[in-house]
Scaffold this active site. Structure first.
Site, PDB file in Angstrom:
ATOM      1  N   ASP A  82       0.833  -1.205   0.000  1.00 13.78           N
ATOM      2  CA  ASP A  82       0.000   0.000   0.000  1.00 13.78           C
ATOM      3  C   ASP A  82       0.864   1.251   0.000  1.00 13.78           C
ATOM      4  O   ASP A  82       2.062   1.207   0.265  1.00 13.78           O
ATOM      5  CB  ASP A  82      -0.965   0.000   1.187  1.00 13.78           C
ATOM      6  N   GLU A 140      -0.739  -2.032   5.149  1.00 12.41           N
ATOM      7  CA  GLU A 140       0.149  -1.977   6.313  1.00 12.41           C
ATOM      8  C   GLU A 140       0.054  -0.625   7.007  1.00 12.41           C
ATOM      9  O   GLU A 140       0.235  -0.528   8.225  1.00 12.41           O
ATOM     10  CB  GLU A 140       1.604  -2.245   5.881  1.00 12.41           C
ATOM     11  N   GLU A 141      -0.240   0.422   6.234  1.00 10.58           N
ATOM     12  CA  GLU A 141      -0.164   1.788   6.746  1.00 10.58           C
ATOM     13  C   GLU A 141      -1.384   2.244   7.543  1.00 10.58           C
ATOM     14  O   GLU A 141      -1.336   3.281   8.198  1.00 10.58           O
ATOM     15  CB  GLU A 141       0.040   2.771   5.579  1.00 10.58           C
ATOM     16  N   ARG A 179      17.718  -6.664  14.935  1.00  8.28           N
ATOM     17  CA  ARG A 179      17.593  -6.395  16.367  1.00  8.28           C
ATOM     18  C   ARG A 179      16.782  -7.516  17.004  1.00  8.28           C
ATOM     19  O   ARG A 179      15.787  -7.971  16.444  1.00  8.28           O
ATOM     20  CB  ARG A 179      16.918  -5.045  16.627  1.00  8.28           C
ATOM     21  N   HIS A 367       8.379   8.134   4.296  1.00  7.23           N
ATOM     22  CA  HIS A 367       7.215   9.008   4.471  1.00  7.23           C
ATOM     23  C   HIS A 367       7.509  10.459   4.090  1.00  7.23           C
ATOM     24  O   HIS A 367       6.644  11.316   4.251  1.00  7.23           O
ATOM     25  CB  HIS A 367       6.619   8.933   5.883  1.00  7.23           C
TER      26      HIS A 367
END
Length: 396
Positions: A82, A140-141, A179, A367
């Protein structure tokens, strides 16, 4: 060796990754509205030897299942597709053709490299053990996020492990980072409507000023983080909207606020929520106003599994200096990612490949309307996921 065969195929198809990326970049679509994107991805798989599931949960996500020719484990790989409500300012020759929308987070590149990696694995399926589940995820957003639809479909119930990559421009493509444990922040969204009593600017004693109450909230809510949380806990409260427009001589009766909360541990998010509720009660009593408070969990914290992250490190460490130069441990990120929902149910890990353009001291981050992907990152990402999946399919 399967690894060398896969890498050769990926190198030969790198131009295809770039072509898919440039096409997808030109036609960004909003979360839950990715109809053309979904059709494009589905058409790529239709004539291939793969089980294809479309319209997952009635939305636009897809799952392709690659059945190996030998017994083995089931490993899932995920990419999202998306876009964002951002007007592009990159000046790229293949910039967005959908005005006001842009692939400003790299999801177009995620989709492109996973499509080509899947194609290579399909061509090698007779030599593969187990199954590879390719997840092309929508939305996802935007909450509640497409990962929930994928999980609710039941198509991932037999998955043993899941892996994903995000492209970030903190490094160039020669760096892969990882991580363990809490890796990306959880996020909650809130709206606050404050209703007071309007009046004339000359007579504040006859009114209950909603702007004064809202301003006090904006200032005081920051003390939740600075004074109510343990200093070793990560928490951020942001006011992103303050709507109290009116005439010059009118005390406003209504003000609307909105914002978000970030945290690395779920219990921290719950604590912030309760502290804000208590603060709002105090605002109501102090200013004689009434508040309507809406608080929505948008994304849980992303917590990588230690064992699967160790697998990534052990696997990629043997390739360091070959198709990338550095494998580094990443610091925690306050940004959110709904891959976290998969990790709540399936062991796995989410890691990062640099996509910073060469020769740039500081790149525009995800973004930004000027965010640009270094195309070399796609081949690095596909090789990294490719060798991880080959390694994990063979493990008992």
């Amino acid at each position: 060796m399967l690894r060398s065969i896969l890498f050769k195929k990926l190198e030969q198809k790198e131009h295809e990754m770039i072509a898919h990326y440039e096409h997808l970049h030109q036609y960004p679509e909003p979360s839950f509205e990715e109809k053309q994107t979904s059709q494009y991805v589905a058409s790529f798989y239709r004539n291939k030897n793969v089980q294809l599931h479309t319209r997952i949960g009635g939305q636009y996500g897809l799952i392709a299942v690659i059945e190996g020719n030998k017994p083995g484990r089931t490993i899932a790989l995920r990419a999202d597709f998306d876009a964002l409500n951002i007007k592009e300012e990159t000046g790229l020759p293949f910039e967005s053709k959908h005005e006001g929308w842009m692939h400003a987070c790299g999801h177009d590149a995620h989709t492109a490299y996973l499509m080509v990696l899947a194609e290579c694995l399909i061509e090698m399926k007779d030599s593969l053990p187990g199954k590879v589940v390719i997840i092309h995820q929508h939305a996802e957003e935007l909450a509640p996020g497409g990962a929930i639809d994928m999980l609710d479909s039941g198509l991932l119930n037999d998955v043993d492990e899941i892996y994903g990559i995000h492209l970030f421009p903190d490094y160039t493509p020669d760096v892969i980072s990882y991580r363990k444990g809490p890796t990306m922040g959880g996020r909650s969204l809130f709206k606050l409507h404050i209703k007071g009593k309007g009046g004339h600017g000359s007579s504040p004693h006859l009114a209950n000023d909603a702007i004064m109450a809202a301003s006090t909230f904006v200032t005081n809510v920051q003390t939740v983080v600075s004074r109510r949380l343990n200093p070793f806990e990560m928490g951020v409260v942001t006011i992103s909207s303050f709507n109290g427009l009116g005439s010059l001589n009118v005390i406003q009766e209504n003000v609307e606020l909105a914002g978000d909360v970030r945290y690395m541990e779920s219990h921290t998010g719950h604590k912030i929520h309760q502290e804000v509720i208590d603060m709002i009660k105090g605002i109501e009593e102090t200013f004689n106003v009434r508040c309507n408070f809406e608080y929505e969990l948008d994304c849980i914290p992303l917590i990588n599994h230690d064992i699967q992250t160790d697998y990534i490190v052990d696997t990629l460490a043997t390739s360091q200096g070959e198709y990338f130069n550095s494998l580094v441990e990443h610091g925690p990120l306050t940004s959110s990612e709904d891959f976290a929902s998969y990790l709540m149910k399936i062991p796995g890990s989410f890691f990062f490949v640099g996509c910073k353009p060469y020769g740039v001291e500081e790149a525009y981050f995800n973004h930004s309307p000027k965010f640009v992907v270094n195309k070399d990152a796609m081949l690095v990402a596909s090789k990294a996921l490719g060798e991880i999946v080959l390694s994990r399919l063979n493990k008992a």
